[in-house]
Design an enzyme around this catalytic site. Structure first.
Site, mmCIF file in Angstrom:
data_model
loop_
_atom_site.group_PDB
_atom_site.id
_atom_site.type_symbol
_atom_site.label_atom_id
_atom_site.label_comp_id
_atom_site.label_asym_id
_atom_site.label_seq_id
_atom_site.Cartn_x
_atom_site.Cartn_y
_atom_site.Cartn_z
ATOM 1 C CG ASP A 98 -0.153 -0.255 2.532
ATOM 2 O OD1 ASP A 98 1.079 -0.013 2.566
ATOM 3 O OD2 ASP A 98 -0.783 -0.700 3.507
ATOM 4 C CD GLU A 120 0.168 -6.972 2.937
ATOM 5 O OE1 GLU A 120 0.858 -7.662 3.689
ATOM 6 O OE2 GLU A 120 0.226 -5.719 2.897
ATOM 7 C CD GLU A 134 0.465 4.211 4.766
ATOM 8 O OE1 GLU A 134 1.668 4.432 5.020
ATOM 9 O OE2 GLU A 134 -0.476 4.900 5.250
ATOM 10 C CG HIS A 206 6.332 3.087 11.598
ATOM 11 N ND1 HIS A 206 5.895 1.888 12.094
ATOM 12 C CD2 HIS A 206 5.961 3.115 10.293
ATOM 13 C CE1 HIS A 206 5.295 1.200 11.137
ATOM 14 N NE2 HIS A 206 5.309 1.927 10.029
ATOM 15 N NE ARG A 208 2.261 10.097 5.891
ATOM 16 C CZ ARG A 208 3.314 10.666 5.309
ATOM 17 N NH1 ARG A 208 3.560 11.944 5.527
ATOM 18 N NH2 ARG A 208 4.111 9.979 4.519
ATOM 19 C CG HIS A 239 10.536 4.858 11.877
ATOM 20 N ND1 HIS A 239 10.636 5.907 10.995
ATOM 21 C CD2 HIS A 239 10.166 3.780 11.143
ATOM 22 C CE1 HIS A 239 10.328 5.480 9.780
ATOM 23 N NE2 HIS A 239 10.025 4.199 9.839
#
Length: 372
Positions: A98, A120, A134, A206, A208, A239
């Site tokens: 994604d 996926e 995503e 991590h 967004r 991260h």
């Protein structure tokens, strides 16, 4: 005999992990050859994965620029992949998941009339803004994909509800289980964090949508948990994103049992997951991997596109409020029966042979199309 040319696109570390078994499966077929093309989204993080699995890229689009917008990133990836496809003319293109890389790759392939295989496929939260971007990337990719390789029956049903033809959908399992099992069959690294004999909880954050206030609430919960359970280490690979790194180091430094470490190689991370008492994360891949290891996961998100593990009780959504994270963790650490139920729930994500199914179906369709 025709030798089918398949191109595999990789941009990020998770894509490299999940496509490594697919690349190896292609390379094992006598009438197929594979070209691995990088977009460069996670250049420094991808190369160690390629080294681990013995893979080599033929081209790198090198899309990254400092402070570029999602629009600029997507445009650069689309233009760079289009130029490579024009020159290479593969018979089919495969992309995973994604990211911007898979969206740009699917569009570039469509514009060149090259069939695209989405690995996926079918993961949905039904909220176009969570996760961002995503969720929209994978929805748009599905509109131009020729093959939809769904990891679960639930993903297949999501694609059918959107109107995608059943004949174009194949339930394969998730290739991350293939990669995980292959790595755990390798020698165990000698220099693992957590080898000191103390129990530990593994933490990753991590995404967004967890930047800003949500990350502050998560770090508040970790401080409270570290103080409440001084006999447990809380290991957090930090991260590299500055929005994550700055907040984590600001709010979590200075605690004796909170261990902020640099990101570890994937082989190390698999063993780090395997040895954890439990995992707190917002990662998609870990939601898939940990159930296969019998390690309970508390998901630091309000929604997940991997509901199968929640449905069987292997994972639990706790969101990002401090109180919910602390209470969910406390319950798992103090309620042995609850812990045992989650640890023994099993994995809905496959048996480690997803890549073989993907390559068998794709090449079978390509061979059949040549005979027609």
């Amino acid at each position: 005999m025709k030798r089918w040319h398949l191109a595999v696109l990789v941009g990020t570390r998770p894509e490299a992990i999940k496509m490594a078994p697919v690349i190896r499966a292609i390379e094992a077929v006598p009438d197929a050859r594979c070209s691995l093309v990088l977009t460069g989204q996670h250049r420094d993080l991808v190369q160690p994965i390629l080294d681990l699995f013995g893979l080599h890229a033929v081209h790198d689009v090198q899309v990254m620029r400092e402070h570029q917008s999602l629009g600029a990133l997507t445009a650069r990836a689309l233009a760079g992949l289009d130029a490579w496809l024009e020159a290479a003319q593969p018979d089919a293109v495969l992309g995973q998941g994604d990211t911007v890389s898979v969206l740009a790759g699917s569009l570039a392939s469509f514009f060149r009339r090259i069939p695209f295989a989405h690995v996926e496929a079918g993961l949905r939260t039904q909220n176009p803004l969570l996760p961002f971007p995503e969720e929209m990337n994978r929805r748009l990719t599905a509109q131009v994909a020729r093959w939809h390789f769904a990891p679960t029956e639930g993903a297949r049903r999501a694609l059918l509800r959107e109107g995608h033809p059943a004949a174009h959908i194949e339930v394969t399992g998730n290739t991350v289980i293939d990669a995980l099992l292959e790595v755990l069959a390798m020698p165990r690294p000698a220099d693992l964090p957590g080898d000191e004999g103390r129990p530990y909880v593994l933490v990753t954050v991590h995404r967004r949508e967890n930047h800003g206030d949500a990350l502050v609430r998560i770090t508040d919960a970790l401080r409270a948990l570290a103080q409440r359970y001084p006999g447990i280490d809380w290991i957090l690979p930090v991260h590299p994103n500055p929005s994550v790194r700055g907040a984590v180091q600001r709010f979590l430094s200075g605690f004796a049992n909170i261990r902020l470490i640099e990101p570890v190689p994937y082989g190390h991370f698999c063993w780090l997951m395997k040895g954890a008492r439990l995992i707190l994360c917002d990662s998609g891949g870990i939601q898939e991997e940990a159930p296969a290891l019998g390690v309970p996961v508390l998901v630091l998100r309000d929604e997940t596109e991997r509901p199968e593990a929640v449905a069987i009780g292997a994972n639990r959504l706790v969101g990002t409020t401090t109180e919910a994270i602390v209470e969910g963790t406390r319950a798992l650490l103090e309620d042995d029966a609850l812990y045992a139920r989650m640890a023994s729930a099993g994995s809905p994500f496959g048996d480690g042979h997803a890549a073989e199914r993907i390559v068998t179906r794709l090449l079978g369709d390509l061979r059949a199309s040549e005979r027609r």
